[in-house]
Design a protein around this motif. Structure first.
Motif, PDB file in Angstrom:
ATOM      1  N   ARG A 144      -8.250  27.101  -5.265  1.00 54.23           N
ATOM      2  CA  ARG A 144      -8.510  26.588  -6.670  1.00 54.23           C
ATOM      3  C   ARG A 144     -10.171  26.281  -6.429  1.00 54.23           C
ATOM      4  O   ARG A 144     -10.504  25.559  -5.478  1.00 54.23           O
ATOM      5  N   ILE A 203     -14.885  28.556   3.012  1.00 50.79           N
ATOM      6  CA  ILE A 203     -13.544  28.533   3.553  1.00 50.79           C
ATOM      7  C   ILE A 203     -13.311  28.766   5.096  1.00 50.79           C
ATOM      8  O   ILE A 203     -14.133  29.575   5.298  1.00 50.79           O
ATOM      9  N   ARG A 233       3.980  31.021   5.069  1.00 47.44           N
ATOM     10  CA  ARG A 233       2.875  30.256   4.840  1.00 47.44           C
ATOM     11  C   ARG A 233       2.336  30.558   3.483  1.00 47.44           C
ATOM     12  O   ARG A 233       2.571  31.762   3.001  1.00 47.44           O
ATOM     13  N   ALA A 287      -1.023  29.657   1.108  1.00 44.11           N
ATOM     14  CA  ALA A 287      -2.330  29.191   0.676  1.00 44.11           C
ATOM     15  C   ALA A 287      -2.644  29.284  -0.697  1.00 44.11           C
ATOM     16  O   ALA A 287      -2.376  30.264  -1.457  1.00 44.11           O
ATOM     17  N   ARG A 336     -11.895  26.917  -3.225  1.00 44.37           N
ATOM     18  CA  ARG A 336     -11.699  26.001  -1.919  1.00 44.37           C
ATOM     19  C   ARG A 336      -9.942  26.277  -1.569  1.00 44.37           C
ATOM     20  O   ARG A 336      -9.263  26.810  -2.648  1.00 44.37           O
ATOM     21  N   ILE A 337      -9.744  26.463  -0.279  1.00 38.95           N
ATOM     22  CA  ILE A 337      -8.435  26.847   0.045  1.00 38.95           C
ATOM     23  C   ILE A 337      -7.519  25.917   0.874  1.00 38.95           C
ATOM     24  O   ILE A 337      -8.435  24.863   1.680  1.00 38.95           O
ATOM     25  N   LYS A 338      -6.395  25.539   0.578  1.00 37.67           N
ATOM     26  CA  LYS A 338      -5.477  24.880   1.151  1.00 37.67           C
ATOM     27  C   LYS A 338      -4.181  25.462   1.796  1.00 37.67           C
ATOM     28  O   LYS A 338      -3.489  26.293   1.003  1.00 37.67           O
ATOM     29  N   VAL A 339      -3.788  25.664   3.093  1.00 34.66           N
ATOM     30  CA  VAL A 339      -2.648  26.310   3.687  1.00 34.66           C
ATOM     31  C   VAL A 339      -1.745  25.394   3.999  1.00 34.66           C
ATOM     32  O   VAL A 339      -2.088  24.304   4.614  1.00 34.66           O
ATOM     33  N   SER A 340      -0.406  25.716   3.798  1.00 35.53           N
ATOM     34  CA  SER A 340       0.666  24.902   4.090  1.00 35.53           C
ATOM     35  C   SER A 340       1.915  25.749   4.793  1.00 35.53           C
ATOM     36  O   SER A 340       1.947  27.060   4.227  1.00 35.53           O
TER      37      SER A 340
END
Length: 227
Positions: free
Chosen positions: A215, A24, A210, A212, A218-222
Motif C-alpha cells: 500500500r 522496501i 506467504r 505480501a 510500502r510492503i508488509k509480509v505475513s
C-alpha cells in the motif's frame, strides 16, 4: 534466492513524483510461494517487473542468487529473463496464427534450441499442464483457461528457477480460475519453483503460504497459517 534491500521506484507524472515502491526490504527464499496483494496503483506490478528484470529500481539492490539485477547490463538482464525467469500475465498473449505447441516453442527460440528439441520440449510442457492432446489447436480453438495453460507451458518450457505471475486468473471465471491455480500450484511443488504472484482475488491469496500487501509503496509480509 531474492534479497531486496531499500528498493525504491519513482516515476515522474508531469510535475508530480510517484513513489511506486518506497524503500522496501524483502527476502524470498528458494522454493517459496508469495502472493502479492494491494490496491490498484499500490506498486504490486512494479515489484513483479523488478523481480523479473523488466525494470530497474531507482535506488536499492535486487539480488537474485548473488547477482544484483540493478547493476546488470541490458544484455545480461535479457539473458536472466530468457533463462531464469518465466512470466505469466493476465492476457495470455498467444500468437493467433500459431498452434499451442508452436506458441510454447517461441520461448526456446532465443536460447538457440534446435527445432526438433523445441518440439519435444514444448509437447512435454503442454502435457504437464494437461494439454497433451491439444498440441495442434490454434488459440481460437481453445477456451480461456486452456489458453492460459498454454501461456503457463510457454513460461515453464525453458525450465526457469522463478515463475512470476501477474493476475494470471484475472480474465477467467471461478471454475477456470481454480483449474489454472491447481496447475500453477502443482508446477510450483513438483519443480521446486520460486513462485511470486500478484492477484486481487482474496480466495487465491488465502491459498498461499506467504502474503505480501503493498500500500502506497510500502510492503508488509505475513505468514498464512491457513495455507
Amino acid at each position: 534466492m531474492y534479497t531486496l534491500t531499500s528498493v525504491s521506484k519513482r516515476y515522474r507524472r508531469g510535475k508530480q513524483t510517484i513513489n511506486a515502491l518506497d524503500s522496501i526490504d524483502l527476502t524470498i527464499d528458494r522454493g517459496d510461494q508469495l502472493v502479492v496483494q494491494g490496491p490498484t496503483g499500490g506498486g504490486k506490478s512494479t515489484l513483479l517487473q523488478l523481480l523479473g528484470g523488466l525494470d530497474r529500481p531507482t535506488t536499492g539492490s535486487i539480488v537474485l542468487d548473488g547477482t544484483d539485477l540493478a547493476k546488470l547490463s541490458e544484455a545480461k538482464l535479457t539473458k536472466v529473463r530468457a533463462t531464469t525467469v518465466g512470466f505469466v500475465f493476465q492476457s495470455w498473449n498467444l500468437i493467433p496464427t500459431l498452434n499451442a505447441r508452436e506458441n510454447v516453442e517461441t520461448a526456446l527460440v532465443p536460447l538457440g534450441v534446435r527445432p526438433g528439441e523445441r518440439r519435444r520440449r514444448a509437447a512435454q510442457a503442454l502435457e504437464s499442464v494437461g494439454l497433451g492432446e491439444r498440441l495442434t489447436h490454434l488459440p481460437g480453438e481453445l477456451s480461456g483457461g486452456q489458453q492460459q495453460r498454454v501461456a503457463i507451458a510457454r513460461a515453464i518450457v525453458k525450465e526457469p528457477k522463478v515463475l512470476l505471475a501477474d493476475e494470471p486468473t484475472g480474465n477467467l471465471d471461478e471454475d477456470m480460475r481454480d483449474e489454472v491455480m491447481s496447475v500453477l500450484e502443482s508446477l510450483w511443488r513438483e519443480r521446486g519453483l520460486t513462485f511470486v504472484m500478484v492477484t486481487h482475488d482474496s480466495a487465491i491469496a488465502r491459498r498461499a503460504p506467504r502474503l505480501a500487501v503493498i500500500r502506497k509503496g510500502r510492503i508488509k509480509v505475513s505468514e498464512n497459517a491457513a495455507a
